[in-house]
Design an enzyme around this catalytic site. Structure first.
Site, PDB file in Angstrom:
ATOM      1  N   GLY A   1       1.715   7.067  -3.138  1.00 49.77           N
ATOM      2  CA  GLY A   1       1.500   6.022  -1.718  1.00 49.77           C
ATOM      3  C   GLY A   1       0.049   5.566  -2.205  1.00 49.77           C
ATOM      4  CB  CYS A   2      -1.284   2.292  -0.972  1.00 48.30           C
ATOM      5  SG  CYS A   2      -0.817   2.400   0.628  1.00 48.30           S
ATOM      6  CE1 TYR A   3      -4.499   4.094   4.385  1.00 50.39           C
ATOM      7  CE2 TYR A   3      -2.393   4.028   5.193  1.00 50.39           C
ATOM      8  CZ  TYR A   3      -3.606   3.343   5.210  1.00 50.39           C
ATOM      9  OH  TYR A   3      -3.813   2.508   6.360  1.00 50.39           O
TER      10      TYR A   3
ATOM     11  CB  THR B   1      -3.209   6.156  -4.905  1.00 49.29           C
ATOM     12  OG1 THR B   1      -1.971   6.120  -5.327  1.00 49.29           O
ATOM     13  CG2 THR B   1      -4.063   5.389  -6.187  1.00 49.29           C
ATOM     14  CB  ALA B   2      -7.638   5.402  -1.802  1.00 44.96           C
TER      15      ALA B   2
END
Lengths: 345, 345, 345, 345
Positions: free
Chosen positions: C148-150, C152-153
């Protein structure tokens, strides 16, 4: 080919660095920026971190000619012509992104830019770098004057129909809207976030310096003087120009005749996307790209054509178009290094 | 005075609630919203927390007439005329914010809105609620049709010079730009943040329903049919309309004659701020207010006038203007409750 | 290699189309989209005009396996696992961008996503596609679960220091901010332009589905359960995630020891740009790219580390990362097709 | 009452002019601005056109004391204390919006602001102008130090629970996000539209000057030193601060006990809107207003409280709060002139 970028720290300069990073035939070997001389490119611009080891230098003609073969000049007008004329004493070719070589008559330049032209002879040589209407001349020159952002959008919208607009008719009206990157990196109140955000307004109405540039090219396309009313607006977004143009066409032309004019004019011009009657473009579809989208509406009764074009002011309106010219000057495929699609959403 | 708002959960409805909250002579006593019926206003709209104890209700004519004396109708067109005509069978007055009573001829309405008009008789009574040109008629009516947002900006820009525009001349061109609150609260792809942000485009070119409204009013001001080309654009911001208008004036008028026309036309109209030749307005200066700023440029040679007006589409373009009409209908100071200044920056 | 994209009309789908357009080893040969089946891609998405002749199709396993060798699944969770498990009965490899194969334990998935897992056996095979910590496993699998995007960061910001955070200490706090493209193309009030513009707010506090994903990976990196407090916020911009993370490190670690931990962890990971102590990242520097920028501040006294990472949620947070995984799975250079730099400004 | 505004051309200055325009008991009679001295207010700021006849003047103590009774000082820190101390030699009262009188100990001020304090005696007299915790002291002073924007949001979020946070526990974390008007009207690259738009980043991490202000007030509320980690972020919008705060509460407190703490602390404070558990605030709901919205989530297991507050940085975070203090100092209703609701959408 070894590339030099003179004045590389402004927005068109860093856009050249971004785009050339993926160009298969070009390598940037010489980068100058007065203010940042001595600093690594990647430190000033974090998005250019692969240029971490490249350092901005002070411009020197002799070093430039030693280290590069082809130059992009991204200096302010007035400064650009000095750099161009001294570089062209050596063996190289140049794309100048300033206004300095866009006019055939130095008087027009001097009237509108309030600077004396120091190399009027080069004006004769310079070719206006709008590939879609000037491809052959670009191929054979050593000096290209890259068009301004507003003129690019406006001329591409109107070129195919110039012969349909009566010379003694009413003025062509260009109501243009631009994002704020078009105003450059220099600080000012109108480009201060808190003033520009959630705001829009016309500016330089009746006096914007892109007016004579548009008039000169459109007049030359028609073979008779074209009179243009040009009203630019600041829009609270970063990239993008939308030029909404209004022109009264001559008797006898019908709605169905419009699309063939556009198709024929832009045959072989792969960066032009013709959308058609009633299918208007949006700037986001061209964001980050060298494309120009065009759509229109024609009213048979009043014979008024409303045609709109959308470009990215920093790509097709500046650095991408400069690279397109470089490709043509080198007989490379015109789209080399410019194939990437728009960032959406 | 007891106020009812019918259809209070759309953007013009909540703007009425915001503005009336500070009005000294008006108290909102009846609030309806079909979708949110039964819910507290302050729960649906956190910025309206002082209305925490008011509950959205389902519309009922009899309850409405019992609980309020003056109504704002903020329903979609078609629904509005049903509510208006039934309310006006009772003893009350109405400002309708829809398009239902803006046209003198029901045919025009039916052509453009594709709905049969159910109360054409009321059209005779209805007064077009643009106070700056219709103040006296508004005072004496029981039914005001509040103008659309684009027509408000466009007509205010052009009204003072309509007599200077030859009837057989070229069309008046209105290139209008609007923030997205103008598209209302209904969900759609073009108003989805990721699609609209950092984007601009023309829409409904040649077919926007505000065209006939503008033409009817401008024609009536001139006494002869006015032909208008109207091109609306979506701009990535929330509130604000900028109408950039182009009109060719008749022979003999000079630059100096323009300002007196505007001053004289808007004498006593305190919401009009005339900025003058070369001093163009910006939307941010009117954000949240009922003001309209106007500036222009006139070219003596071509006799083309470029005049731009800026309004907040939800205030002067809708709810503020409706309250301005209510004030006039009650012989209160026209600016009552509308004195607050723009939110800047 | 022939590529199929299943569910190609959402934002991650079109981002795959954009990025693969320039990939030298991949050709998109099969594109599905339920809603737009039968329509040309370039008509639905004007920025994808080079796909003018490609048509969205309805998904069919047999056709898919005939026409492509490698699949990206960009379907909603729940639907994705059905497509994946049927495709993997044939001869192909898959990168799934949904959450369906991100958890080792189907129970965790079922608790948070409220869907029964229909192919728990494939969970065993699936590899979590964060190349920077899982490169070798990705190379050898036929099923990658793209993070997921969150997560990953967040994971990229914290991975290098997980061994320095005592297991019995206080929770790790992740205060994350995301642009609105992260919410996808589905319409909703919170993503309606007029509601989201000039607004920010926390959402799903204490209940966002990316929490267990972050906790599972961080726990596995430390070898002991990591407890995470995750607070996402909506920010009025399009692309970009900024994860500001707070973690108390163990005794004995000093400011100078931080940077080597990051350098060593991300050696050979060219998409990670380590900015260093006091040099915090901004989202714009990674816009449109697969890069992740990381910077931090460590306070020797309190031993609190504040570390922030910036990514483009649609590229490194989704489609770019999926292509990075595809490159690894094919033993191509990890950065193939992902070399372009950020769009700035 | 006759009001003087010293340094009226910055954003807090013009916001005072906007808000005082509708204040029933106050009339602005003296306006200074160094840069714009001699210019009409309405010319510099078009949204202040009703001040068309007011002219910015150069500051003179004797003229000031002759022409006004109550002063708002909107000068930069360092300059403010000079103006305040000379005005207070005359007969007047002052609300200072700078940082100059916010600290009890001049050492703290001098350490963080790198300026020697020229009137340390006045520090004794000065009252910190956060009405919700200091109402009585404000009533009786002649010098109010109006709190900073970040401290206002942060302290209002945390004040009710300070007694529940163990003094020897972990630090309180404040992750704050601000729109760009908070950076003022001074030009800079980070506030240049093209750099700030579609971008977010942390700044001044570990070194922002609002840190000691927040610590001093929170420590005083608890009666023991409070240690705060404060991380501000720039967000691409104009107005609004969102402070997301993380604090570990002591043993024994349960979810249900939180709301009563907030209700009791803010009883009688009408500008505080308590939203409750799981009901987080958004900045848009307070835009243009003096309100502060507060919501939270408490996890019984970890005892971590996540509480967020939203304010308009120029109103409750500066000029509105200053007027609130003026109202208290004059025994007027605290909300006088501050009743207007938020601009939404």
């Amino acid at each position: 080919m070894r590339i030099g970028i003179v004045g590389a720290s402004g927005y068109t300069g860093v856009e050249l660095l971004r785009l050339l990073h993926c160009h298969p035939h070009a390598q940037v070997t010489y980068i100058t920026a007065h203010t940042y001389a001595g600093k690594p490119v990647g430190e000033v611009y974090p998005h250019l971190h692969p240029y971490a080891n490249s350092v901005f230098r002070k411009f020197s003609v002799s070093e430039a000619l030693e280290e590069a073969d082809f130059f992009f000049i991204a200096l302010p007008h007035g400064e650009a012509m000095v750099a161009v004329s001294s570089l062209l004493e050596g063996d190289c070719r140049v794309c100048d992104l300033s206004a300095d070589y866009r006019f055939s008559d130095p008087k027009t330049y001097e009237n509108w830019y309030q600077v004396e032209h120091s190399s009027p002879k080069l004006l004769q040589e310079a070719v206006y770098g709008l590939a879609e209407i000037n491809r052959d001349a670009i191929r054979d020159t050593r000096l290209v004057a890259v068009p301004g952002c507003y003129p690019t959008a406006s001329i591409l919208a109107l070129a195919p129909v110039m012969n349909q607009i009566p010379a003694n008719g009413t003025s062509i009206i260009i109501d243009a809207k631009s994002g704020l990157s078009g105003a450059g990196r220099a600080l000012s109140l109108p480009t201060h976030f808190a003033q520009a955000d959630e705001n829009m307004k016309p500016y330089n109405v009746g006096s914007h310096r892109h007016t004579p540039e548009i008039e000169e090219v459109l007049s030359s396309l028609r073979g008779e003087k074209a009179s243009v009313v040009f009203t630019p607006h600041l829009i609270p977004m970063n990239r993008g120009i939308l030029a909404t143009c209004y022109a009264k066409l001559g008797e006898g032309i019908s709605t169905d005749a419009i699309e063939p004019l556009y198709r024929s004019c832009y045959k072989g011009s792969e960066f032009i996307v013709i959308r058609g009657e009633g299918d208007f473009p949006e700037t986001k579809a061209v964001s980050g790209t060298n494309y120009c989208h065009i759509g229109w509406h024609f009213d048979d009764d009043s014979r008024l054509l409303i045609v709109a074009s959308a470009i990215d002011n920093l790509v097709k309106g500046a650095s991408g178009q400069a690279i397109q010219c470089m490709n043509i000057m080198n007989d490379w495929d015109e789209a080399t290094g410019l194939e990437s699609l728009g960032i959406f959403p």
